[in-house]
Design an enzyme around this catalytic site. Sequence first.
Site, mmCIF file in Angstrom:
data_model
loop_
_atom_site.group_PDB
_atom_site.id
_atom_site.type_symbol
_atom_site.label_atom_id
_atom_site.label_comp_id
_atom_site.label_asym_id
_atom_site.label_seq_id
_atom_site.Cartn_x
_atom_site.Cartn_y
_atom_site.Cartn_z
ATOM 1 C CE LYS A 107 -60.658 -32.572 18.599
ATOM 2 N NZ LYS A 107 -59.205 -32.257 18.496
HETATM 3 C C1 LIG Z 1 -58.441 -32.185 17.279
HETATM 4 C C2 LIG Z 1 -57.179 -31.433 17.320
HETATM 5 C C3 LIG Z 1 -56.561 -30.905 16.158
HETATM 6 C C4 LIG Z 1 -57.108 -31.169 14.764
HETATM 7 O O1 LIG Z 1 -58.276 -30.424 14.523
HETATM 8 P P1 LIG Z 1 -59.283 -30.830 13.359
HETATM 9 O O2 LIG Z 1 -60.443 -29.943 13.507
HETATM 10 O O3 LIG Z 1 -59.622 -32.289 13.616
HETATM 11 O O4 LIG Z 1 -58.567 -30.663 12.074
HETATM 12 C C5 LIG Z 1 -55.418 -30.137 16.296
HETATM 13 N N1 LIG Z 1 -54.865 -29.905 17.510
HETATM 14 C C6 LIG Z 1 -55.411 -30.395 18.645
HETATM 15 C C7 LIG Z 1 -54.738 -30.119 19.950
HETATM 16 C C8 LIG Z 1 -56.589 -31.168 18.608
HETATM 17 O O5 LIG Z 1 -57.110 -31.654 19.747
#
Ligand SMILES: *Cc1c(COP(=O)(O)O)cnc(C)c1O
Length: 432
Positions: A107
Site C-alpha cells: 500500500k
Molecule cells: C490491502 C492488501 C491486500 C489486498 O489488496 P487489494 O488491492 O485490496 O485487493 C493484500 N495484501 C496485503 C498485505 C494488503 O495490505
Amino acid sequence: MILESTGRKAPPASFSEAVLSGLAPDGGLYLPVALPSFTLTEIEAMRGLPFADLAAAIAIRLLGDEFRPDVIERLVHDAFSFPVPTVEIEPGCHVLELFHGPTLAFKDFGARFLARFFGHLTSERGIEVSILVATSGDTGSAVAQGFFGVPGVSVVVLYPGGKISPFQESQMATLGGNVTAVRVPGSFDDCQRLVKSAMRDESLRGVHLSSANSINIGRLLPQAFYYFAGWTAASTSSEPVVFSVPTGNVGNLTAGVIAQRMGLPVRWFVAASNVNDVVPECLRTGAYRPRVAIPTMSNAMDVGDPNNFPRLLALHGGETGEMRRNLHGVTVTEEETRATIREVYERYGVVLDPHTAVAWKAAHEDRRQAGPGGRVITLATAHPGKFGEAIGGLLGFEPPLPPGHDGWAERPVLAIDLPDVRHETFREVLLG
Ligand SMILES: *Cc1c(COP(=O)(O)O)cnc(C)c1O
C-alpha cells in the site's frame, strides 16, 4: 488524462480533479477514458531500469498532458525511494517483493504516489487540505507515513483502539507533525461512519476535507508500474506471463489489468482469495454476491464487497464473460495457507506472509488446473515480519523485521483518545 466515472452520470474530469475529489460526484469510480499503449520493443527496453526510472517513464506517458516531465520525474523519484526486487524461488515461479517501503506492505506504492501529487496540487493552487482516513490497519499506516511532512496537507487517521496491531499503531500514531491519529472507542465501522458524517457536515466546509481511501485513482495508477517491473525482471523473451494477485478490494488486480491494457504481455491473472471469495465465486458462477467478511490470517483480504469491483468489470467491457477469460479465480483455505507457509519455508528457506502464501498456493493450483502456462509471478504484498506471531506459531521462530524497524516499540504513541463515537465529539477535534 481524461477520466470518466463508472457511474456514467458525472462530467469527465482531469487526473488532478479526480485526485482531489476521490469519488466522482455521481458516486462512481474514475477510470481513464483511454490508456497509452507501449510496444513490446518499448517494454523490453525497460529491462534493467531502476524502478523509479521505469515508473517515471510510464507516468510521463500517462500524465504528460497535465504535468511537466521534470515535475513527474521529481514526484515519482520521491515516492519510490525503495527497491522492488523480483526473486525466482522455484524454476519459472517468481515472487515480486512489494514490501520494502516504509510500512512494509504494497500500500506504500499508492499512498506515497498519491501524497506527492496531492502535495504538488495543493501548493500549486495555494490551498490547504485535511485528509480523513478510517483504517483497520494497513491503509492508515501507509497514508500517514506517505503524507508525513507533505506541506499544505494534514492527515487525520481514525483507528479502532485495541483492534489493530501495536506495530500498525506505532506507524500511524507516533509521527506527530501534520499527522493526527485519533483512537476511537469502537469498531472500524464506527471510524468509517465518523469520516462520512464529517465529510457531509456543512459547518466543516472551511476545513477543506478530502479522503484518501482506496477508490482514489491516484492510489490505483501507480500500482500498474510494478507489473512492468515484474515482467521485465522475470521474463527472458517476449512471452506472456501469469500474475497471481492476493485480492481483497481488488485494487491491485485492477491495476494489473490496467498494465495489461497498456500493452504488457499477460496470459491471464490468478485472482487469489482466502475464504472471502466473492470474486472467485463470481468468476465461477457469473453472479456477484457480496456478503459479510469472515476473519482470516490474511486479514487485509477479508473483504465481502470489494470496492474496486466496478472498475474491474468496466475494464472488461462490463461483461463477466470477458472477465472470466482473463481472470482465473482460486479460493485458498486457512489450512492450505498454513501448509503453504510451512512447505515453502522447508523447501526453499523463504518465509511468506499469509497474504503472499494465499497467492503462491493459488498460482500452483492454477498451474495444476490450467497446465503450466509459462512463467508465473506471485505478488508478495507484505513483509512476513509484520505477522511474527502467526508465523512463529507455524515455523517455531518469528521472522525479524528489516533493519531500521526495530525501535518502534519505544516510540511514544501520540494519539488523541476520542471519548465517544458521536459526530459532535469528532467535529470538535477537527475544529481544533
Ligand atoms: C490491502 C492488501 C491486500 C489486498 O489488496 P487489494 O488491492 O485490496 O485487493 C493484500 N495484501 C496485503 C498485505 C494488503 O495490505
